[in-house]
Write an enzyme that holds these catalytic residues in place. Structure first.
Site: not given
Length: 555
Positions: A78, A119-121, A191, A442, A468
């Site tokens: 992202d 990570c995110d997804k 992160c 985002e 985000s």
């Protein structure tokens, strides 16, 4: 065993010949086949170490009597996708990951699965797949990045984005920005703040789908390798006991996850992902339940970007289980639920000590008596919107100001950086929702620009897009219905007064009902921004953010 369909009997001789081509022995084919779903790639910093995690998982599976077989899942970074057309391709991968994992698991008849996201997804996408497939499954993430250090202070990616805004405002030199650039992200891993990736990895523990430490042990620690081996061993126990994802991911488990979400101050993206995962598990989550849970759940953590502590600090303080143990002091959790440890929630968290009351506030002394996320409604968002309350400065919890209206993220950023946004303004960015974006980008760049320009305590941002987990301030996203379907946010005009009252869960446009009706009568749908390819298909199938932005189940 499910794998008998491809390994046992005369009719499966052709199948066994193909397993032979893979170098698998008869002994391996007589054991349960365990799919290792690994999101390793060389473009996402949070995924560059997942090959090592997968190797450790495979050792654990083999030690416990299974045959591990690895296959991939895609991943988007992202941060690298942020601020340009690439961000349209982030959220949409969640469903692609779930669908492709379903295809691989069903086609090859795995008996059990170990999911390795970070990570995110990838985390919600693989949790969706786990719930859909409902074969014994456990998660082990790649772990968080260590915090960066600049001029003796810990820092992270959100500070990097804000440094760009500070440079535009003239409060930071080029040399300062370059120092941040070199030091903000010092290791592999997701992160380092309580952004979306770490939120979802921590909530995987709270749901019961990962082992203790899944969300907090840093990526570069050897303890992460040991955790992966234990996950590989544990999946064989879950298979033997017949414990499946839908046994774990019950309605009460999602209530636990929402409770931990509020205590940790997780990313607002959890309000998209938890409903989507629950949907696959056959559980309905109405977002209004988030306010009910928030009202009784103290906010115990102010991790970056809300504060100056990081996931590595949460890990040292005792991790997710220590937070859950604090919550259990007021009986805020369902403790009799089975989890991927093979034990109940109560057994898991018993004796988990809070080792740092500055990182995890004792429940008697919280940051606030209510949770870290608020769901708002009002004539501007009749179907809800969300804000990370714990990252809003007190003076912005209630705010009224003139709307500054932009129909895309890029125009808003130009206005912010050129000094056209002033204290008191309410920036509105629309046509960035799941359909309108498409892909619901985002808005970290505009929120970071606002903070970097010194406006974080005086300017609000409202969007039908999303934020985000690194965003902070009065950033209100997921406004539903979105502009692309004629939601009220499409009717806002430059200079309209917008009233925000986060404590009372209100978002209002200060115009009369008659004026609303007149504007609605004149509104015309816009030509879709993208008609072709995956984004075009996604836009035609995606539902509202208030429903988790899931795809329509029937067409």
């Amino acid at each position: 065993m499910r794998s008998d369909a491809v390994t046992k009997g005369m009719q499966q001789a052709p199948h066994r010949s193909l397993f032979n081509a893979l170098g698998l022995t008869k002994e391996e084919l007589n054991k349960p086949l365990v799919g290792i779903v690994c999101s390793y790639n060389e473009i996402v910093p949070g995924h560059m170490n997942l090959d090592k995690i997968a190797d450790a998982v495979k050792l654990g599976v083999a030690m416990a009597g299974g045959t591990p077989i690895q296959f991939p899942a895609i991943a988007v970074c992202d941060g690298i996708a942020m601020g340009h057309s690439g961000m349209k391709y982030s959220l949409v991968t969640r469903d692609l990951i779930a669908d492709s994992t379903e295809c691989m698991a069903m086609a090859h008849k795995f008996d059990a699965l170990v999911m390795i996201p970070n990570c995110d997804k990838n985390v919600p996408g693989l949790l969706m797949a786990a719930a859909r497939l409902n074969v014994p499954t456990i998660f082990v993430s790649g772990g968080p990045m260590l915090a960066g250090r600049v001029k003796g202070c810990k820092t992270s990616l959100s500070s990097m984005f804000e440094a760009v805004g500070s440079y535009a405002a003239g409060t930071m030199t080029l040399e300062d920005v370059e120092e941040f650039e070199a030091k903000a992200c010092p290791t592999c891993g997701s992160c380092s703040g309580m952004y979306t990736a770490n939120s979802m990895n921590c909530l995987t523990e709270a749901l019961g789908m990962g082992l203790p430490g899944n969300g907090t042990i840093p990526a570069v620690y050897s303890e992460r390798i040991k955790l992966a081996k234990h996950a590989g061993m544990k999946i064989m126990e879950l298979l033997e006991k017949g414990i499946k994802p839908r046994d774990i991911m019950t309605k009460e488990a999602f209530e636990n996850a929402l409770t931990v979400d509020m205590a940790l101050g997780c990313s607002t993206n959890s309000m998209l992902h938890l409903p989507a995962i629950a949907n696959e598990a056959g559980v309905d989550i109405n977002l209004d339940i988030a306010n009910e849970i928030s009202a009784r759940t103290p906010n115990l953590c102010h991790l970056a970007p809300a504060g100056h502590t990081y996931i590595e600090d949460l890990n040292e303080a005792g991790g997710v289980y220590a937070v859950m143990n604090e919550l259990n002091k007021k009986n805020l959790l369902h403790t009799d639920l089975i989890t991927a440890t093979g034990k109940t929630v109560g057994e898991n968290i018993e004796g988990c000590v809070n080792r740092d009351p500055e990182v995890i506030r004792p429940i008697e002394n919280p940051y606030s008596e209510v949770g870290g996320i608020a769901v708002l409604r009002g004539n501007l968002a009749p179907d809800t919107c969300v804000v990370k309350r714990s990252a809003v400065v007190p003076e912005m919890l209630k705010h009224s100001g003139p709307a500054r209206v932009f129909d895309c993220e890029e125009d808003a950023i130009d206005a912010i950086k050129s000094g056209k946004i002033v204290a008191g303004d309410v920036v509105v960015i629309r046509y960035e929702g799941p359909k309108g974006g498409p892909g619901m980008r985002e808005m970290l760049n505009p929120t970071s620009a606002i903070a970097g320009m010194g406006l974080g305590s005086s300017v609000a941002l409202i969007t039908d897009g999303r934020f985000s987990g690194a965003s902070r301030g009065a950033s209100i996203g997921h406004v539903c219905p979105e502009a692309a379907v004629g939601g009220p946010i499409a009717l806002v005009e430059e200079g309209d007064i917008i009233n925000i009252d986060i404590d009372n869960h209100l978002l209002e446009l200060a115009i009369s009902e008659e004026e609303f009706a007149a504007r609605k009568a004149k509104w015309q749908p816009r030509e879709p921004k993208v008609k072709d390819g995956y984004l075009g298909r996604y836009a035609s199938l995606v539902t509202s953010a208030s429903k988790g932005a899931v795809l329509k189940s029937n067409i």
